[in-house]
Design an enzyme around this catalytic site. Structure first.
Site, PDB file in Angstrom:
ATOM      1  N   GLY A  10       6.014  -9.250   9.835  1.00 10.67           N
ATOM      2  CA  GLY A  10       5.965  -8.669   8.493  1.00 10.67           C
ATOM      3  C   GLY A  10       7.045  -7.633   8.281  1.00 10.67           C
ATOM      4  N   GLY A  14       8.074  -3.301   3.041  1.00 16.06           N
ATOM      5  CA  GLY A  14       7.243  -2.152   3.411  1.00 16.06           C
ATOM      6  C   GLY A  14       7.590  -1.493   4.734  1.00 16.06           C
ATOM      7  N   TYR A 165     -11.053  -6.032   4.369  1.00 14.00           N
ATOM      8  CA  TYR A 165      -9.805  -5.490   4.945  1.00 14.00           C
ATOM      9  C   TYR A 165     -10.143  -4.488   6.056  1.00 14.00           C
ATOM     10  CZ  TYR A 165      -5.408  -2.784   5.097  1.00 14.00           C
ATOM     11  OH  TYR A 165      -4.263  -2.132   5.494  1.00 14.00           O
TER      12      TYR A 165
HETATM   13  N1  LIG Z   1       0.750   0.694   2.887  1.00 13.78           N
HETATM   14  C1  LIG Z   1      -0.293   1.395   3.327  1.00 13.78           C
HETATM   15  O1  LIG Z   1      -0.755   2.367   2.683  1.00 13.78           O
HETATM   16  C2  LIG Z   1      -0.937   1.013   4.620  1.00 13.78           C
HETATM   17  C3  LIG Z   1      -1.971   1.844   5.086  1.00 13.78           C
HETATM   18  C4  LIG Z   1      -2.592   1.508   6.295  1.00 13.78           C
HETATM   19  C5  LIG Z   1      -2.174   0.392   6.997  1.00 13.78           C
HETATM   20  N2  LIG Z   1      -1.180  -0.405   6.499  1.00 13.78           N
HETATM   21  C6  LIG Z   1      -0.784  -1.582   7.291  1.00 13.78           C
HETATM   22  O2  LIG Z   1       0.610  -1.614   7.436  1.00 13.78           O
HETATM   23  C7  LIG Z   1       1.046  -2.965   7.654  1.00 13.78           C
HETATM   24  C8  LIG Z   1       2.245  -3.256   6.768  1.00 13.78           C
HETATM   25  O3  LIG Z   1       1.832  -3.213   5.422  1.00 13.78           O
HETATM   26  P1  LIG Z   1       2.763  -2.659   4.247  1.00 13.78           P
HETATM   27  O4  LIG Z   1       2.038  -1.552   3.618  1.00 13.78           O
HETATM   28  O5  LIG Z   1       4.143  -2.465   4.727  1.00 13.78           O
HETATM   29  O6  LIG Z   1       2.670  -3.893   3.231  1.00 13.78           O
HETATM   30  P2  LIG Z   1       3.798  -4.802   2.536  1.00 13.78           P
HETATM   31  O7  LIG Z   1       4.872  -3.966   1.939  1.00 13.78           O
HETATM   32  O8  LIG Z   1       3.056  -5.729   1.643  1.00 13.78           O
HETATM   33  O9  LIG Z   1       4.414  -5.610   3.764  1.00 13.78           O
HETATM   34  C9  LIG Z   1       3.600  -6.541   4.428  1.00 13.78           C
HETATM   35  C10 LIG Z   1       4.450  -7.467   5.257  1.00 13.78           C
HETATM   36  O10 LIG Z   1       3.569  -8.468   5.827  1.00 13.78           O
HETATM   37  C11 LIG Z   1       4.015  -9.737   5.405  1.00 13.78           C
HETATM   38  N3  LIG Z   1       2.914 -10.691   5.212  1.00 13.78           N
HETATM   39  C12 LIG Z   1       1.821 -10.547   4.434  1.00 13.78           C
HETATM   40  N4  LIG Z   1       1.064 -11.668   4.498  1.00 13.78           N
HETATM   41  C13 LIG Z   1       1.717 -12.534   5.311  1.00 13.78           C
HETATM   42  C14 LIG Z   1       1.471 -13.851   5.744  1.00 13.78           C
HETATM   43  N5  LIG Z   1       0.394 -14.549   5.364  1.00 13.78           N
HETATM   44  N6  LIG Z   1       2.363 -14.429   6.579  1.00 13.78           N
HETATM   45  C15 LIG Z   1       3.468 -13.771   6.977  1.00 13.78           C
HETATM   46  N7  LIG Z   1       3.771 -12.522   6.592  1.00 13.78           N
HETATM   47  C16 LIG Z   1       2.896 -11.915   5.771  1.00 13.78           C
HETATM   48  C17 LIG Z   1       4.753  -9.506   4.098  1.00 13.78           C
HETATM   49  O11 LIG Z   1       5.606 -10.608   3.851  1.00 13.78           O
HETATM   50  P3  LIG Z   1       6.236 -10.845   2.366  1.00 13.78           P
HETATM   51  O12 LIG Z   1       7.436  -9.951   2.316  1.00 13.78           O
HETATM   52  O13 LIG Z   1       6.583 -12.300   2.393  1.00 13.78           O
HETATM   53  O14 LIG Z   1       5.178 -10.490   1.374  1.00 13.78           O
HETATM   54  C18 LIG Z   1       5.488  -8.214   4.432  1.00 13.78           C
HETATM   55  O15 LIG Z   1       6.622  -8.466   5.212  1.00 13.78           O
HETATM   56  C19 LIG Z   1      -0.171  -3.843   7.369  1.00 13.78           C
HETATM   57  O16 LIG Z   1      -0.741  -4.254   8.595  1.00 13.78           O
HETATM   58  C20 LIG Z   1      -1.124  -2.917   6.637  1.00 13.78           C
HETATM   59  O17 LIG Z   1      -2.461  -3.279   6.826  1.00 13.78           O
HETATM   60  C21 LIG Z   1      -0.543  -0.113   5.331  1.00 13.78           C
END
Ligand SMILES: NC(=O)c1ccc[n+]([C@@H]2O[C@H](COP(=O)([O-])OP(=O)(O)OC[C@H]3O[C@@H](n4cnc5c(N)ncnc54)[C@H](OP(=O)(O)O)[C@@H]3O)[C@@H](O)[C@H]2O)c1
Length: 280
Positions: A10, A14, A165
């Protein structure tokens, strides 16, 4: 981090993309993972040009598909002798109940089963490196869960975005703890983290009051970067770190050993294979 081979799931958006950029700037060899070829290629070009580092490769896989994760692992084994750091980061907040192509509730499949399968398939490559780190991106949302409810993971309860989630994120931490125990005499470390409330595409329907509190992605990467790079953590394993990079306790539910064992067996059953023994 010069020359260290780092795979980040991923990393097309993000927190994962930001980590890839920062690590490329430090001279690491980055393997970007994406599911959309066009977006992934653009990310590779962006990171190469921003970091002035040409050592940026990519692999593709939709993390909701066991078959695609297996093909990705084959591609990585063909190209690499070792991987220094495996960062399980790809995640999603899914609004409506859906099943993955393998028949599992989609948020459990993407947020947890994919971590489990990816780690089981790439463990041999991490074990062959000198650096040997596995980093698992969980979430502070796991604190909402008082006790892991396996019916939630199985999609048997009424679907609720935040509850489902949060359960998948409890599963991440339990996995991390059990794996760290299994690998404790091997030099491979396994740690998990909460990145903070970060302004990303994780949930485009986030209410405005939550968006207002979210930090920019450049500040939402402290714990990921620490777990990947900090030399002080060389022998630290089986711990949970919060958004400022400090080690803290995770929720009481995550330490339930019976549930950790049950979850492990369930994941093995669902991926259809035993988690590999550490290569001797
Ligand atoms: N943002 C927050 O506030 C927060 C808080 C706590 C934990 N987290 C955790 O941090 C991690 C990263 O999240 P983020 O906030 O950076 O979100 P994000 O900006 O949506 O990035 C998520 C990444 O995961 C990829 N992804 C999602 N579904 C997928 C799938 N089915 N197959 C392959 N790749 C997939 C996305 O690919 P695409 O580019 O193709 O969409 C993107 O590269 C996650 O595990 C999330 O649970 C985030």
């Amino acid at each position: 981090m010069k020359g260290k081979i780092i795979f980040i799931s991923g990393s097309t958006d993000g927190i994962g993309k930001q980590a890839a950029l920062e690590l490329a700037k430090q001279g690491a060899y980055i393997i970007i993972h994406g599911r959309n070829e066009d977006k992934t290629m653009k990310t590779v070009d962006f990171i190469k040009s921003e970091s002035k580092n040409k050592n940026v490769d990519f692999v593709l896989a939709d993390m909701s598909s066991f078959q695609q994760i297996r093909s990705m692992s084959e591609a990585l084994h063909e190209r690499y002798e070792k991987i220094d750091v495996l960062v399980n980061n790809a995640g999603a907040q899914i609004h409506e109940f859906q099943n993955s192509e393998d028949g599992y509730e989609l948020s459990f499949a993407v947020n947890h089963l994919a971590y489990f399968l990816t780690t089981s398939l790439l463990l041999d490559l991490v074990a062959k490196s000198e650096y040997k780190r596995i980093v698992i991106v969980s979430s502070g949302m796991h604190f909402r869960v008082e006790k892991l409810d396996f019916d939630v993971l199985d999609g048997k309860t009424e679907y609720n975005l935040y509850n489902n989630y949060a359960h998948s994120k409890v599963a991440n931490i339990m996995f991390s703890y059990k794996l760290s125990r299994l690998l404790k005499d091997t030099g491979v470390t396994v740690n998990c983290l909460h990145p903070g409330l970060v302004n990303t595409n994780l949930n485009p329907r986030r209410p405005q009051h939550i968006v207002d509190r979210a930090i920019p992605v450049e500040e939402g990467n402290i714990s990921t970067m620490r777990l990947v790079t900090d030399p002080e953590l060389k022998r630290v394993t089986g711990k949970y770190f919060t958004s400022d990079g400090t080690e803290v306790e995770s929720s009481p539910a995550t330490y339930n050993l019976d549930d950790q064992e049950k979850l492990w067996s369930l994941c093995e059953e669902y991926i259809g294979e035993k988690f590999p023994k550490f290569p001797s």
